[in-house]
Design an enzyme around this catalytic site. Structure first.
Site, PDB file in Angstrom:
ATOM      1  N   ASP A  26       0.865  -1.172   0.050  1.00 54.50           N
ATOM      2  CA  ASP A  26       0.071  -0.134  -0.096  1.00 54.50           C
ATOM      3  C   ASP A  26       0.918   1.119  -0.028  1.00 54.50           C
ATOM      4  O   ASP A  26       1.927   1.275   0.547  1.00 54.50           O
ATOM      5  CB  ASP A  26      -0.798  -0.083   1.288  1.00 54.50           C
ATOM      6  CG  ASP A  26      -2.040   1.149   1.204  1.00 54.50           C
ATOM      7  OD1 ASP A  26      -3.114   0.542   1.102  1.00 54.50           O
ATOM      8  OD2 ASP A  26      -1.772   2.304   1.204  1.00 54.50           O
ATOM      9  N   ASN A  83     -12.753  -2.847   2.943  1.00 58.61           N
ATOM     10  CA  ASN A  83     -13.795  -1.804   3.005  1.00 58.61           C
ATOM     11  C   ASN A  83     -14.667  -2.012   1.870  1.00 58.61           C
ATOM     12  O   ASN A  83     -14.377  -1.942   0.896  1.00 58.61           O
ATOM     13  CB  ASN A  83     -13.024  -0.556   3.168  1.00 58.61           C
ATOM     14  CG  ASN A  83     -12.059  -0.173   4.215  1.00 58.61           C
ATOM     15  OD1 ASN A  83     -12.424  -0.603   5.441  1.00 58.61           O
ATOM     16  ND2 ASN A  83     -11.078   0.413   4.064  1.00 58.61           N
ATOM     17  N   GLY A  89     -15.475   3.277   4.283  1.00 58.56           N
ATOM     18  CA  GLY A  89     -14.075   3.829   4.088  1.00 58.56           C
ATOM     19  C   GLY A  89     -13.510   3.454   2.584  1.00 58.56           C
ATOM     20  O   GLY A  89     -12.221   3.863   2.381  1.00 58.56           O
ATOM     21  N   GLN A  90     -14.339   2.960   1.946  1.00 54.63           N
ATOM     22  CA  GLN A  90     -13.639   2.745   0.585  1.00 54.63           C
ATOM     23  C   GLN A  90     -13.499   3.722  -0.369  1.00 54.63           C
ATOM     24  O   GLN A  90     -14.380   4.366  -0.463  1.00 54.63           O
ATOM     25  CB  GLN A  90     -14.620   1.424  -0.109  1.00 54.63           C
ATOM     26  CG  GLN A  90     -13.992   0.840  -1.554  1.00 54.63           C
ATOM     27  CD  GLN A  90     -14.566  -0.384  -2.274  1.00 54.63           C
ATOM     28  OE1 GLN A  90     -15.826  -0.710  -1.626  1.00 54.63           O
ATOM     29  NE2 GLN A  90     -14.176  -0.842  -3.305  1.00 54.63           N
ATOM     30  N   HIS A  96     -10.433  -4.777  -3.000  1.00 55.75           N
ATOM     31  CA  HIS A  96      -8.922  -5.063  -2.361  1.00 55.75           C
ATOM     32  C   HIS A  96      -9.038  -5.751  -1.131  1.00 55.75           C
ATOM     33  O   HIS A  96     -10.030  -5.305  -0.209  1.00 55.75           O
ATOM     34  CB  HIS A  96      -8.126  -3.982  -2.688  1.00 55.75           C
ATOM     35  CG  HIS A  96      -8.827  -2.730  -2.198  1.00 55.75           C
ATOM     36  ND1 HIS A  96      -9.625  -2.201  -2.974  1.00 55.75           N
ATOM     37  CD2 HIS A  96      -8.644  -1.937  -0.820  1.00 55.75           C
ATOM     38  CE1 HIS A  96      -9.830  -0.995  -2.452  1.00 55.75           C
ATOM     39  NE2 HIS A  96      -9.263  -1.000  -1.031  1.00 55.75           N
ATOM     40  N   HIS A  98      -7.129  -5.510   2.313  1.00 52.95           N
ATOM     41  CA  HIS A  98      -5.886  -5.131   2.957  1.00 52.95           C
ATOM     42  C   HIS A  98      -5.387  -5.935   3.864  1.00 52.95           C
ATOM     43  O   HIS A  98      -6.175  -6.827   4.571  1.00 52.95           O
ATOM     44  CB  HIS A  98      -6.521  -4.010   4.007  1.00 52.95           C
ATOM     45  CG  HIS A  98      -6.861  -2.778   3.309  1.00 52.95           C
ATOM     46  ND1 HIS A  98      -6.148  -1.500   2.932  1.00 52.95           N
ATOM     47  CD2 HIS A  98      -8.099  -2.292   2.595  1.00 52.95           C
ATOM     48  CE1 HIS A  98      -6.928  -0.796   2.596  1.00 52.95           C
ATOM     49  NE2 HIS A  98      -7.963  -1.207   2.284  1.00 52.95           N
TER      50      HIS A  98
HETATM   51  P1  AMP Z   1      -9.636   1.759   0.372  1.00 49.06           P
HETATM   52  O1  AMP Z   1      -9.869   3.036   1.289  1.00 49.06           O
HETATM   53  O2  AMP Z   1     -10.237   0.600   1.318  1.00 49.06           O
HETATM   54  O3  AMP Z   1     -10.360   1.874  -0.976  1.00 49.06           O
HETATM   55  O4  AMP Z   1      -8.041   1.478   0.343  1.00 49.06           O
HETATM   56  C1  AMP Z   1      -7.497   2.027  -0.913  1.00 49.06           C
HETATM   57  C2  AMP Z   1      -6.075   1.680  -0.669  1.00 49.06           C
HETATM   58  O5  AMP Z   1      -5.480   1.797  -1.912  1.00 49.06           O
HETATM   59  C3  AMP Z   1      -5.499   2.879   0.344  1.00 49.06           C
HETATM   60  O6  AMP Z   1      -4.871   2.353   1.678  1.00 49.06           O
HETATM   61  C4  AMP Z   1      -4.469   3.697  -0.382  1.00 49.06           C
HETATM   62  O7  AMP Z   1      -3.489   4.028   0.287  1.00 49.06           O
HETATM   63  C5  AMP Z   1      -4.291   2.688  -1.501  1.00 49.06           C
HETATM   64  N1  AMP Z   1      -3.742   3.243  -2.560  1.00 49.06           N
HETATM   65  C6  AMP Z   1      -4.063   4.321  -3.553  1.00 49.06           C
HETATM   66  N2  AMP Z   1      -3.426   3.920  -4.651  1.00 49.06           N
HETATM   67  C7  AMP Z   1      -2.435   3.311  -4.543  1.00 49.06           C
HETATM   68  C8  AMP Z   1      -1.381   2.834  -5.299  1.00 49.06           C
HETATM   69  N3  AMP Z   1      -1.133   3.552  -6.635  1.00 49.06           N
HETATM   70  N4  AMP Z   1      -0.463   1.967  -5.138  1.00 49.06           N
HETATM   71  C9  AMP Z   1      -0.619   1.509  -3.868  1.00 49.06           C
HETATM   72  N5  AMP Z   1      -1.508   1.546  -2.944  1.00 49.06           N
HETATM   73  C10 AMP Z   1      -2.400   2.602  -3.482  1.00 49.06           C
END
Ligand code: AMP
Length: 110
Positions: A26, A83, A89-90, A96, A98
């Site tokens: 991440d 999420n 919080g998505q 994905h 986490h």
């Molecule tokens: P969510 O809030 O559950 O949708 O999580 C999205 C996650 O994607 C967050 O933890 C971000 O830090 C991560 N994220 C967004 N863009 C990137 C990227 N280019 N490379 C790696 N992680 C990313």
């Protein structure tokens, strides 16, 4: 966004790749170890998954556990989070998983 990572248009620290999924660090880690596992087939949210996705969802979880083992963070425990939807919080609408590890993780989560 994650489709662009899958196409190699955005760089990522890839930890694992196979026919069905990709695991990568991440970019804004919320724990000393924080990586994501995404399906190659785009599913926007967990709520959009269908019975046909059962095998794929299981594969994401087994991959999450295997990558945590590979990184040596499985013994102290890890938090697996999906999420599901903006209200939870998505922010990226490509399903994905986490995986967070390496610090004490409080419960209930915020
Ligand atoms: P969510 O809030 O559950 O949708 O999580 C999205 C996650 O994607 C967050 O933890 C971000 O830090 C991560 N994220 C967004 N863009 C990137 C990227 N280019 N490379 C790696 N992680 C990313």
């Amino acid at each position: 966004m994650f489709a662009r990572i899958l196409r190699g248009e955005i760089p990522a620290e890839v930890l694992h790749e196979d026919e069905h999924c990709l695991a990568f660090l991440d970019v804004t880690p919320q724990a000393p170890t924080h990586f994501l596992v995404i399906p190659k087939r785009e599913i926007a949210t967990l709520s959009d998954a269908t019975p046909q996705d059962e095998g794929l969802l299981g594969h994401l979880l087994v991959t999450a556990a295997n990558v945590a083992k590979q990184l040596g963070v499985d013994e102290d425990g890890s938090r697996i989070v999906i999420n599901n939807g903006a209200g939870a919080g998505q922010t990226v609408f490509h399903l994905h998983v986490h995986v967070l590890a390496g610090r004490t993780l409080a419960w209930p989560p915020g």
